[in-house]
Design a protein around this motif. Structure first.
Motif, PDB file in Angstrom:
ATOM      1  N   ALA A   1       7.552   0.772  -1.066  1.00 44.99           N
ATOM      2  CA  ALA A   1       8.052  -0.323  -1.903  1.00 44.99           C
ATOM      3  C   ALA A   1       7.354  -0.337  -3.254  1.00 44.99           C
ATOM      4  O   ALA A   1       7.979  -0.602  -4.290  1.00 44.99           O
ATOM      5  CB  ALA A   1       7.861  -1.665  -1.191  1.00 44.99           C
ATOM      6  N   MET A   2       6.062  -0.047  -3.270  1.00 45.25           N
ATOM      7  CA  MET A   2       5.325   0.017  -4.540  1.00 45.25           C
ATOM      8  C   MET A   2       5.889   1.119  -5.429  1.00 45.25           C
ATOM      9  O   MET A   2       6.112   0.914  -6.618  1.00 45.25           O
ATOM     10  CB  MET A   2       3.837   0.289  -4.288  1.00 45.25           C
ATOM     11  N   ARG A   3       6.111   2.288  -4.858  1.00 44.71           N
ATOM     12  CA  ARG A   3       6.587   3.433  -5.643  1.00 44.71           C
ATOM     13  C   ARG A   3       8.003   3.206  -6.164  1.00 44.71           C
ATOM     14  O   ARG A   3       8.385   3.762  -7.188  1.00 44.71           O
ATOM     15  CB  ARG A   3       6.520   4.722  -4.813  1.00 44.71           C
ATOM     16  N   ALA A   4       8.773   2.369  -5.476  1.00 45.18           N
ATOM     17  CA  ALA A   4      10.143   2.076  -5.900  1.00 45.18           C
ATOM     18  C   ALA A   4      10.226   0.953  -6.931  1.00 45.18           C
ATOM     19  O   ALA A   4      11.287   0.705  -7.490  1.00 45.18           O
ATOM     20  CB  ALA A   4      10.986   1.707  -4.673  1.00 45.18           C
ATOM     21  N   ASP A   5       9.120   0.287  -7.192  1.00 48.53           N
ATOM     22  CA  ASP A   5       9.077  -0.855  -8.109  1.00 48.53           C
ATOM     23  C   ASP A   5       8.322  -0.439  -9.372  1.00 48.53           C
ATOM     24  O   ASP A   5       7.128  -0.140  -9.323  1.00 48.53           O
ATOM     25  CB  ASP A   5       8.355  -2.015  -7.424  1.00 48.53           C
ATOM     26  N   ALA A   6       8.995  -0.429 -10.502  1.00 51.45           N
ATOM     27  CA  ALA A   6       8.383   0.028 -11.751  1.00 51.45           C
ATOM     28  C   ALA A   6       7.113  -0.753 -12.093  1.00 51.45           C
ATOM     29  O   ALA A   6       6.178  -0.193 -12.667  1.00 51.45           O
ATOM     30  CB  ALA A   6       9.391  -0.076 -12.892  1.00 51.45           C
TER      31      ALA A   6
ATOM     32  N   PHE B   1      -7.039 -10.024   0.263  1.00 47.77           N
ATOM     33  CA  PHE B   1      -6.518  -9.436   1.491  1.00 47.77           C
ATOM     34  C   PHE B   1      -5.109  -9.950   1.738  1.00 47.77           C
ATOM     35  O   PHE B   1      -4.807 -11.104   1.434  1.00 47.77           O
ATOM     36  CB  PHE B   1      -7.399  -9.815   2.684  1.00 47.77           C
ATOM     37  N   ALA B   2      -4.266  -9.090   2.302  1.00 51.27           N
ATOM     38  CA  ALA B   2      -2.913  -9.498   2.677  1.00 51.27           C
ATOM     39  C   ALA B   2      -2.681  -9.094   4.126  1.00 51.27           C
ATOM     40  O   ALA B   2      -3.102  -8.015   4.544  1.00 51.27           O
ATOM     41  CB  ALA B   2      -1.894  -8.837   1.770  1.00 51.27           C
ATOM     42  N   ARG B   3      -2.020  -9.952   4.863  1.00 54.92           N
ATOM     43  CA  ARG B   3      -1.795  -9.694   6.281  1.00 54.92           C
ATOM     44  C   ARG B   3      -0.393  -9.162   6.583  1.00 54.92           C
ATOM     45  O   ARG B   3      -0.049  -8.949   7.740  1.00 54.92           O
ATOM     46  CB  ARG B   3      -2.056 -10.953   7.079  1.00 54.92           C
ATOM     47  N   SER B   4       0.405  -8.947   5.542  1.00 52.23           N
ATOM     48  CA  SER B   4       1.738  -8.376   5.734  1.00 52.23           C
ATOM     49  C   SER B   4       2.133  -7.620   4.472  1.00 52.23           C
ATOM     50  O   SER B   4       1.564  -7.845   3.395  1.00 52.23           O
ATOM     51  CB  SER B   4       2.767  -9.475   6.019  1.00 52.23           C
ATOM     52  N   ALA B   5       3.109  -6.755   4.622  1.00 54.95           N
ATOM     53  CA  ALA B   5       3.596  -5.995   3.473  1.00 54.95           C
ATOM     54  C   ALA B   5       4.177  -6.929   2.418  1.00 54.95           C
ATOM     55  O   ALA B   5       3.905  -6.780   1.227  1.00 54.95           O
ATOM     56  CB  ALA B   5       4.640  -4.974   3.917  1.00 54.95           C
ATOM     57  N   SER B   6       4.960  -7.902   2.833  1.00 52.70           N
ATOM     58  CA  SER B   6       5.578  -8.806   1.853  1.00 52.70           C
ATOM     59  C   SER B   6       4.529  -9.626   1.118  1.00 52.70           C
ATOM     60  O   SER B   6       4.625  -9.832  -0.096  1.00 52.70           O
ATOM     61  CB  SER B   6       6.620  -9.715   2.516  1.00 52.70           C
ATOM     62  N   ALA B   7       3.501 -10.069   1.820  1.00 53.61           N
ATOM     63  CA  ALA B   7       2.424 -10.821   1.162  1.00 53.61           C
ATOM     64  C   ALA B   7       1.694  -9.933   0.171  1.00 53.61           C
ATOM     65  O   ALA B   7       1.367 -10.363  -0.947  1.00 53.61           O
ATOM     66  CB  ALA B   7       1.454 -11.380   2.198  1.00 53.61           C
ATOM     67  N   ALA B   8       1.441  -8.695   0.549  1.00 50.37           N
ATOM     68  CA  ALA B   8       0.749  -7.763  -0.352  1.00 50.37           C
ATOM     69  C   ALA B   8       1.569  -7.525  -1.615  1.00 50.37           C
ATOM     70  O   ALA B   8       1.051  -7.584  -2.734  1.00 50.37           O
ATOM     71  CB  ALA B   8       0.480  -6.443   0.360  1.00 50.37           C
ATOM     72  N   LEU B   9       2.853  -7.273  -1.460  1.00 52.19           N
ATOM     73  CA  LEU B   9       3.718  -7.016  -2.617  1.00 52.19           C
ATOM     74  C   LEU B   9       3.804  -8.249  -3.518  1.00 52.19           C
ATOM     75  O   LEU B   9       3.750  -8.132  -4.742  1.00 52.19           O
ATOM     76  CB  LEU B   9       5.099  -6.567  -2.152  1.00 52.19           C
TER      77      LEU B   9
ATOM     78  N   PRO C   1       1.673  -0.156   6.239  1.00 53.06           N
ATOM     79  CA  PRO C   1       1.105   0.436   5.034  1.00 53.06           C
ATOM     80  C   PRO C   1       2.008   1.454   4.349  1.00 53.06           C
ATOM     81  O   PRO C   1       2.096   1.474   3.120  1.00 53.06           O
ATOM     82  CB  PRO C   1      -0.198   1.080   5.516  1.00 53.06           C
ATOM     83  N   LEU C   2       2.713   2.277   5.104  1.00 53.37           N
ATOM     84  CA  LEU C   2       3.572   3.278   4.474  1.00 53.37           C
ATOM     85  C   LEU C   2       4.798   2.621   3.842  1.00 53.37           C
ATOM     86  O   LEU C   2       5.252   3.031   2.769  1.00 53.37           O
ATOM     87  CB  LEU C   2       3.966   4.359   5.476  1.00 53.37           C
TER      88      LEU C   2
END
Length: 93
Positions: free
Chosen positions: A40-45, A4-12, A34-35
């Motif tokens: 950010a995921m889609r922009a990172d190969a 589990f991640a509590r922030s976008a940066s932690a998730a990434l 989430p969006l």
């Protein structure tokens, strides 16, 4: 293993450390952006190919459309997500 991640940066950061087989997003949780996470995921190969599932209130049509536009792979109503969770997890082992 489920993480589990509590922030976008932690998730990434977690995704870059240990690539998951699936990312599940609560699309109604503004604290985790989430969006923004999906963008950010889609922009990172390294992360672009990771499958994503988002769940959302079925009446929140604006968020459903925004999620699809952002690139969330599967968008489900919260009730459908709950009933399909076991199958979804088995599909992405």
């Amino acid at each position: 293993a489920v993480t589990f991640a509590r922030s976008a940066s932690a998730a990434l950061d977690q995704m870059r450390t240990a690539r998951p087989s699936l990312v599940i997003l609560d699309l109604n949780n503004p604290r985790t952006d989430p969006l923004g996470t999906v963008a950010a995921m889609r922009a990172d190969a390294q992360l672009a190919g990771i499958p994503t599932i988002g769940y959302v209130s079925h009446v929140d049509t604006a968020t459903i459309e925004a999620a699809r536009t952002a690139g969330v792979g599967t968008v489900l109503a919260r009730s459908a997500f709950v009933t399909q969770l076991t199958d979804l997890l088995q599909q992405h082992r």
